[in-house]
Design a protein around this motif. Structure first.
Motif: not given
Length: 176
Positions: A30-42
């Protein structure tokens, strides 16, 4: 405790290990999906929260691999407790991060570096390494659902997983 209830308790404790593994992998995905597909940089604290799930997945994988071993079966409840404690640490870390986002307390100094933009810079900076792209600030919640940020939801999930881990230890102790 009857033999039937002892057997049920042992099975519940054993069932916790693959659940913990699946939950850890799902949270990482989920965290990686938010980053990869949602564009949310951690931010830095987001990445630290992911480390908790990597540790939990490693413990769960080792415990899962040893579930069939009679020698390791007695350790199953203790592995459940270890997972519960790892998730409890994760809940604390995520709650700390949520508090930083709400400005209840300051975050680590490394978290304040966010907000950089690369607009208008030439490709030469990318090639020669002089371009410095800063991570997002830890005190800026980029996403919220029902008033909770990703860190807030992570705290809720981690606390639930910690509770399940301690329950698995409590019910499985001495009955593995």
């Amino acid at each position: 405790m009857s033999t039937a209830s002892a057997g049920l308790s042992g099975r519940l404790a054993a069932a916790w290990i693959p659940v913990a593994l699946a939950a850890s992998l799902a949270m990482l995905a989920t965290a990686h999906a938010f980053e990869r597909f949602g564009g949310y940089a951690p931010c830095l604290l987001c990445l630290k929260q992911r480390e908790v799930y990597w540790v939990a997945a490693g413990i769960a994988l080792v415990a899962f691999a040893g579930m069939r071993s009679p020698a390791l079966r007695a350790l199953r409840p203790w592995m459940g407790l270890a997972l519960g404690l790892v998730f409890l640490f994760g809940a604390g870390l995520a709650a700390f991060h949520a508090g930083v986002e709400w400005k209840w307390w300051p975050g680590p100094a490394a978290c304040a570096a966010g907000g950089g933009s690369v607009a208008g810079l030439d490709m030469g900076g990318l090639i020669d390494g002089s371009l410095k792209v800063r991570e997002p600030a830890c005190d800026n919640a980029a996403w919220r659902l029902a008033g909770l940020s990703m860190a807030g939801w992570n705290a809720v999930m981690s606390l639930g997983l910690a509770t399940a881990g301690v329950a698995a230890w409590r019910f499985g102790r001495g009955r593995a």
